[in-house]
Design a protein around this motif. Structure first.
Motif, PDB file in Angstrom:
ATOM      1  N   ASN A  68      22.824  34.935  99.853  1.00 51.70           N
ATOM      2  CA  ASN A  68      21.945  35.324 100.962  1.00 51.70           C
ATOM      3  C   ASN A  68      21.791  34.121 101.877  1.00 51.70           C
ATOM      4  O   ASN A  68      22.232  33.019 101.559  1.00 51.70           O
ATOM      5  CB  ASN A  68      20.587  35.835 100.454  1.00 51.70           C
ATOM      6  N   PHE A  69      21.149  34.329 102.966  1.00 50.37           N
ATOM      7  CA  PHE A  69      21.010  33.316 104.008  1.00 50.37           C
ATOM      8  C   PHE A  69      20.473  31.986 103.473  1.00 50.37           C
ATOM      9  O   PHE A  69      21.039  30.921 103.703  1.00 50.37           O
ATOM     10  CB  PHE A  69      20.082  33.877 105.089  1.00 50.37           C
ATOM     11  N   TYR A  70      19.372  32.054 102.741  1.00 56.31           N
ATOM     12  CA  TYR A  70      18.746  30.810 102.275  1.00 56.31           C
ATOM     13  C   TYR A  70      19.517  30.175 101.125  1.00 56.31           C
ATOM     14  O   TYR A  70      19.551  28.950 100.982  1.00 56.31           O
ATOM     15  CB  TYR A  70      17.291  31.054 101.861  1.00 56.31           C
ATOM     16  N   ALA A  71      20.127  31.035 100.299  1.00 59.78           N
ATOM     17  CA  ALA A  71      20.927  30.499  99.197  1.00 59.78           C
ATOM     18  C   ALA A  71      22.144  29.770  99.762  1.00 59.78           C
ATOM     19  O   ALA A  71      22.554  28.715  99.260  1.00 59.78           O
ATOM     20  CB  ALA A  71      21.353  31.617  98.258  1.00 59.78           C
ATOM     21  N   ALA A  72      22.714  30.300 100.830  1.00 58.07           N
ATOM     22  CA  ALA A  72      23.863  29.652 101.462  1.00 58.07           C
ATOM     23  C   ALA A  72      23.440  28.313 102.068  1.00 58.07           C
ATOM     24  O   ALA A  72      24.123  27.300 101.923  1.00 58.07           O
ATOM     25  CB  ALA A  72      24.459  30.562 102.538  1.00 58.07           C
ATOM     26  N   LEU A  73      22.280  28.327 102.715  1.00 53.30           N
ATOM     27  CA  LEU A  73      21.766  27.094 103.304  1.00 53.30           C
ATOM     28  C   LEU A  73      21.543  26.050 102.212  1.00 53.30           C
ATOM     29  O   LEU A  73      21.950  24.884 102.337  1.00 53.30           O
ATOM     30  CB  LEU A  73      20.446  27.384 104.029  1.00 53.30           C
ATOM     31  N   ASN A  74      20.915  26.480 101.144  1.00 49.85           N
ATOM     32  CA  ASN A  74      20.660  25.567 100.026  1.00 49.85           C
ATOM     33  C   ASN A  74      21.970  25.016  99.467  1.00 49.85           C
ATOM     34  O   ASN A  74      22.097  23.815  99.207  1.00 49.85           O
ATOM     35  CB  ASN A  74      19.865  26.298  98.940  1.00 49.85           C
ATOM     36  N   SER A  75      22.944  25.894  99.290  1.00 50.21           N
ATOM     37  CA  SER A  75      24.215  25.463  98.713  1.00 50.21           C
ATOM     38  C   SER A  75      24.872  24.390  99.580  1.00 50.21           C
ATOM     39  O   SER A  75      25.538  23.490  99.084  1.00 50.21           O
ATOM     40  CB  SER A  75      25.166  26.652  98.559  1.00 50.21           C
ATOM     41  N   ALA A  76      24.663  24.489 100.874  1.00 52.16           N
ATOM     42  CA  ALA A  76      25.260  23.511 101.778  1.00 52.16           C
ATOM     43  C   ALA A  76      24.540  22.165 101.730  1.00 52.16           C
ATOM     44  O   ALA A  76      25.168  21.120 101.747  1.00 52.16           O
ATOM     45  CB  ALA A  76      25.246  24.059 103.209  1.00 52.16           C
ATOM     46  N   VAL A  77      23.238  22.188 101.631  1.00 50.83           N
ATOM     47  CA  VAL A  77      22.489  20.935 101.826  1.00 50.83           C
ATOM     48  C   VAL A  77      21.601  20.534 100.653  1.00 50.83           C
ATOM     49  O   VAL A  77      20.779  19.639 100.785  1.00 50.83           O
ATOM     50  CB  VAL A  77      21.611  21.005 103.099  1.00 50.83           C
ATOM     51  N   PHE A  78      21.754  21.206  99.488  1.00 47.01           N
ATOM     52  CA  PHE A  78      20.799  20.904  98.411  1.00 47.01           C
ATOM     53  C   PHE A  78      20.822  19.411  98.109  1.00 47.01           C
ATOM     54  O   PHE A  78      21.845  18.749  98.176  1.00 47.01           O
ATOM     55  CB  PHE A  78      21.060  21.742  97.164  1.00 47.01           C
ATOM     56  N   SER A  79      19.643  18.906  97.822  1.00 46.43           N
ATOM     57  CA  SER A  79      19.505  17.470  97.665  1.00 46.43           C
ATOM     58  C   SER A  79      19.391  17.102  96.202  1.00 46.43           C
ATOM     59  O   SER A  79      20.258  16.437  95.648  1.00 46.43           O
ATOM     60  CB  SER A  79      18.290  16.994  98.431  1.00 46.43           C
ATOM     61  N   ASP A  80      18.324  17.530  95.581  1.00 54.14           N
ATOM     62  CA  ASP A  80      18.216  17.234  94.158  1.00 54.14           C
ATOM     63  C   ASP A  80      17.526  18.382  93.460  1.00 54.14           C
ATOM     64  O   ASP A  80      17.228  19.404  94.057  1.00 54.14           O
ATOM     65  CB  ASP A  80      17.493  15.906  93.916  1.00 54.14           C
ATOM     66  N   GLY A  81      17.222  18.190  92.213  1.00 55.32           N
ATOM     67  CA  GLY A  81      16.664  19.246  91.403  1.00 55.32           C
ATOM     68  C   GLY A  81      16.992  18.897  89.975  1.00 55.32           C
ATOM     69  O   GLY A  81      17.481  17.795  89.696  1.00 55.32           O
ATOM     70  N   SER A  82      16.747  19.797  89.065  1.00 55.32           N
ATOM     71  CA  SER A  82      16.947  19.462  87.662  1.00 55.32           C
ATOM     72  C   SER A  82      18.138  20.199  87.082  1.00 55.32           C
ATOM     73  O   SER A  82      18.462  21.316  87.483  1.00 55.32           O
ATOM     74  CB  SER A  82      15.702  19.819  86.851  1.00 55.32           C
ATOM     75  N   PHE A  83      18.740  19.525  86.115  1.00 57.44           N
ATOM     76  CA  PHE A  83      19.807  20.155  85.346  1.00 57.44           C
ATOM     77  C   PHE A  83      19.405  20.131  83.879  1.00 57.44           C
ATOM     78  O   PHE A  83      18.941  19.103  83.373  1.00 57.44           O
ATOM     79  CB  PHE A  83      21.118  19.390  85.534  1.00 57.44           C
ATOM     80  N   VAL A  84      19.549  21.279  83.246  1.00 55.11           N
ATOM     81  CA  VAL A  84      19.186  21.378  81.832  1.00 55.11           C
ATOM     82  C   VAL A  84      20.328  22.036  81.066  1.00 55.11           C
ATOM     83  O   VAL A  84      20.876  23.053  81.508  1.00 55.11           O
ATOM     84  CB  VAL A  84      17.906  22.231  81.645  1.00 55.11           C
ATOM     85  N   TYR A  85      20.655  21.430  79.939  1.00 53.60           N
ATOM     86  CA  TYR A  85      21.604  22.085  79.043  1.00 53.60           C
ATOM     87  C   TYR A  85      21.069  21.985  77.618  1.00 53.60           C
ATOM     88  O   TYR A  85      20.726  20.894  77.144  1.00 53.60           O
ATOM     89  CB  TYR A  85      22.988  21.423  79.129  1.00 53.60           C
TER      90      TYR A  85
END
Ligand SMILES: Nc1ncnc2c1ncn2[C@@H]1O[C@H](COP(=O)(O)OP(=O)(O)O)[C@@H](O)[C@H]1O
Ligand SMILES: [Mg+2]
Lengths: 249, 478
Positions: B176-193
């Motif tokens: 969607n629009f915002y998910a595409a925007l996020n995918s382009a410019v995402f900065s940081d966040g958490s990764f969990v495995y």
């Protein structure tokens, strides 16, 4: 302990109470009877401070203090308790949580410390037993899904825990079967200690067989039309209210 | 409704302070160069840059969605800055001692101490400040259990196979629009495995803080629970009070492999704007989880902040016997608007979903529940239960429900219940007649209404959530 002088009150633009006066001493039980729409519930609501009930004249002294100047919750903490004719439900708020908050508020006001959860639980369980409500009701939402009779018993339970000095019971007996009626009456009688006073609004003599009043008043057209001893209630039961009107009161 | 109730619901926002700190903030505007800049800043591998660019090109072709029951002037995406980081984070601190004390103080003030000895026992925290992760606590302890919990920017380097395999696997770039925007410019966040058969030994949480002016926050969270593992994760969010609206467009992806369980809780308290509706965060978020066989994903959210919330945490129940749950409290006050709900997509056999959504509207706010339950043709024996309750405080607010049900399998059982109620004067009077003040009464009534959802939150946070509601409804203080 309660001195009502020439109290007038208005609801939605209609004058309901008209210069009503009533004096109650510590430990007394006053029964108030009277036709539907006479203003009995209005009196209880005005004393408790319900929004929408506009006082247009008179004064009320409660333990010598100006009751009408107090906020709703202040009156409650000072010891005014109104058992509702139609108790409302508060879904999701457990009876226990609600009661504890109420009791704590009153205790803080009286300068007593809050009760520990443990001590409170003991008190609440004991009170529930006395009004014949299963412990499970303490965990349920306030009045949530309670039957009419259970709601009324829950009112008495609250009254027992709050230990008010003035208890106003508004048709607490309406819609109760005889067993529940006796439970309610026993609860009230157990709380009579010579100091605590009661205003008992009822249509029926049968409640007064169990809770024997010191005085009986007839409220008609917004004022006390007649006062008497407990025999007045029997007379009303036999003759209805119309004879009062025939006498031109 | 009485004026009294109205006066009770004015809001006091305690997280609204700004931290005086020097930041490197990218010039406003969005083009390929910005995308390349962010990627370079994070020293990303080529594949990720390509991945971002693909998203960016898709985004350029997309239109901002307008179907939600919210209204606001369209965002000027060229007026925003897409990257901002505290200057002190330029050379990544090796340990907590090297982190700027101003940053640590900010989190302490928000009630999130980052020194492990002071932190809530049993909760590991990843603290994200504007575009970067400041610190992640308890990493050593988690690594003993094989659990990976780190900033996603770091995971890209340390666990490239995992990131490459799962990033965008649940929320594709063009979703969607915002998910595409996020995918382009995402900065940081958490990764969990969480590795196979491991029960994560502590609660994991990420705390998002927007500080800088005219920036957007675009975090990206990816949680992968391998077969038979369990994890409980919580996110919290706040921002300073500002007159301009700020954009927050996050993406959260959850992957629960066979027999795994993920519990994802959110306490969202972004700045909601002032009483006249000035300022506040635009919270446009895409959250979705994918359940494999026998897996369970449970979303619990308490949404009290943001000027506008647009958010539908969803479950794709792909594996047979998988379970999706959504428990939500959304409180709007003043001029806040929320359009939130969930999507439960039943693909596997005997999949089950439960939706319990509680909306509370006060002031002149508008809140909408929007939920989709879709049963695909192959989802034999699927079941859904939806309960959707609205509580109105005052008579100038609105509550709306938009349930969508699409069933292509006759064996499915779908139940839907909805109620609307008010905090009545009678309830309030009962409480006050028993000695409670009006504020306590309203917060008690509202908390009671939310009870079914609060009991789904981890214990420590259920208490927090209750308090947060109390503050959000507070009048005398504000
Ligand atoms: N909240 C209210 N709104 C409008 N009218 C009311 C309200 N409460 C009472 N009244 C009116 O006041 C009069 C007295 O009512 P009430 O005190 O309930 O009588 P009683 O309890 O003696 O039957 C009635 O005419 C009733 O319709
Ligand atoms: Mg009445």
């Amino acid at each position: 302990m309660l001195e009502i002088r020439n109290l007038s009150a208005r609801v939605e633009g209609n004058d309901i109470l008209r210069q009503l006066s009533l004096s109650i001493r510590p430990g007394e039980v006053h029964a108030i009877m009277g036709p539907n729409g006479a203003g009995k519930s209005t009196l209880g609501n005005v004393l408790a401070g319900r929004p929408g009930y506009e006082v247009t004249g008179g004064e009320v002294l409660f333990h010598g203090k100006d009751l009408l100047a107090m906020e709703i919750e202040e009156r409650a903490r000072e010891g005014v308790f109104l058992a509702f004719q139609y108790p409302v439900e508060i879904p999701g708020v457990s009876n226990m949580e609600f009661l504890k908050a109420a009791v704590d508020a009153r205790r803080r006001h009286l300068g007593l410390g809050e009760l520990s959860s443990f001590d409170f639980m003991k008190l609440a369980r004991d009170a529930a037993k006395r009004v014949n409500l299963d412990q499970a009701f303490l965990k349920r939402g306030v009045n949530e899904g309670f039957s009419g009779g259970e709601k009324k018993r829950n009112e008495i339970l609250q009254m027992m825990l709050l230990e008010p000095s003035l208890c106003i019971l508004d048709e607490t007996d309406s819609g109760l079967d005889i067993d529940a009626l006796q439970v309610v009456a026993a609860g009230v009688n157990a709380m009579r200690d010579g100091q605590r006073s009661f205003i008992v609004v009822t249509h029926y003599q049968r409640l007064l067989d169990y809770i024997v009043p010191d005085h009986v008043h007839v409220l008609a057209a917004g004022r006390i039309a007649r006062s008497g001893s407990k025999e007045l209630a029997l007379e009303l039961e036999a003759k209805g209210y119309s004879w009062l009107e025939d006498e031109g009161v | 409704m009485s004026e009294q109730v109205e006066s009770l619901i004015r809001k006091d926002y305690s997280a609204g302070f700004h931290t005086q700190i020097e930041s490197d903030t990218l010039r406003p505007g969005l083009d390929e160069e910005v995308v390349r800049f962010i990627s370079a800043k994070k020293e990303e591998p080529e594949w990720l840059l390509e991945w971002r660019l693909k998203a960016f090109r898709a985004w350029q072709e997309m239109e901002e969605p307008t179907w939600a029951h919210v209204s606001y002037p369209l965002v000027d995406f060229q007026a925003l800055s897409y990257y901002s980081a505290p200057r002190s984070m330029a050379n990544k601190p090796k340990s907590l001692d090297e982190v700027d004390p101003e940053l640590l103080a900010t989190y302490a003030k928000l009630g999130i101490p980052l020194h492990e000895q002071e932190a809530l026992a049993g909760v590991a925290v990843d603290a994200v400040f504007d575009s970067v992760s400041v610190v992640t606590t308890y990493r050593a302890k988690l690594e003993e259990a094989g659990v990976i919990f780190c900033p996603i920017s770091e995971a890209v380097h340390r666990f490239p196979e995992l990131v490459k395999k799962y990033l965008g696997s649940v929320v594709p770039q063009k979703d969607n629009f915002y998910a595409a925007l996020n995918s382009a410019v995402f900065s940081d966040g958490s990764f969990v495995y969480i590795p196979k058969e491991v029960r994560c030994p502590m609660e994991l949480s990420t705390y998002f803080r927007i500080n800088e002016v005219k920036t957007g926050q675009f975090e990206r969270t990816l949680i992968v629970a391998d077969e038979g593992s369990h994890v409980s994760y919580l996110e919290g969010c706040t921002a300073p009070m500002r007159d301009e609206n700020q954009l927050h467009a996050a993406v959260v992806e959850l992957v629960a492999l066979d027999d795994a369980q993920i519990k994802y809780s959110t306490v969202q308290n972004w700045y909601p704007g002032d009483k006249e509706g000035k300022g506040g965060i635009y919270n446009f978020v895409t959250k979705r989880g994918l359940c494999h066989r026998n897996a369970r994903i449970s979303w619990t959210q308490v949404e009290t902040g943001s000027a506008i919330t647009w958010k539908y945490p969803s479950c794709i129940l792909k594996g047979d016997n998988s379970v999706g749950e959504f428990y939500s409290v959304a409180l709007t006050n003043n001029l806040q608007q929320a359009d939130t709900g969930t999507k439960m997509i039943h693909i596997g056999k005997n999949t089950r979903s439960t939706i319990v959504a509680k909306g509370i509207s006060a002031g002149r706010s508008q809140s909408a529940y929007r939920g989709l339950v879709r049963i695909n043709a192959g989802a034999e024996g699927a079941r859904n239960y939806t309960q959707c309750d609205s509580l109105l405080i005052g008579d100038r607010c609105g509550a709306h429900t938009f349930p969508y049900i699409e069933s292509r399998n006759a064996s499915a059982v779908i139940e839907h219940e909805a109620t609307t109620s008010k905090v009545s004067d009678d309830q309030l009077f009962l409480c006050q007649q028993r000695g409670l003040d009006a504020e306590k009464a309203v917060s008690m009534i509202v908390n009671g209404f939310c009870r079914e959802v609060f009991k789904e939150l981890p214990m420590e946070f259920a208490v927090e959530a209750g308090k947060l509601l109390e503050v959000s409804l507070e009048g005398s203080v504000g």
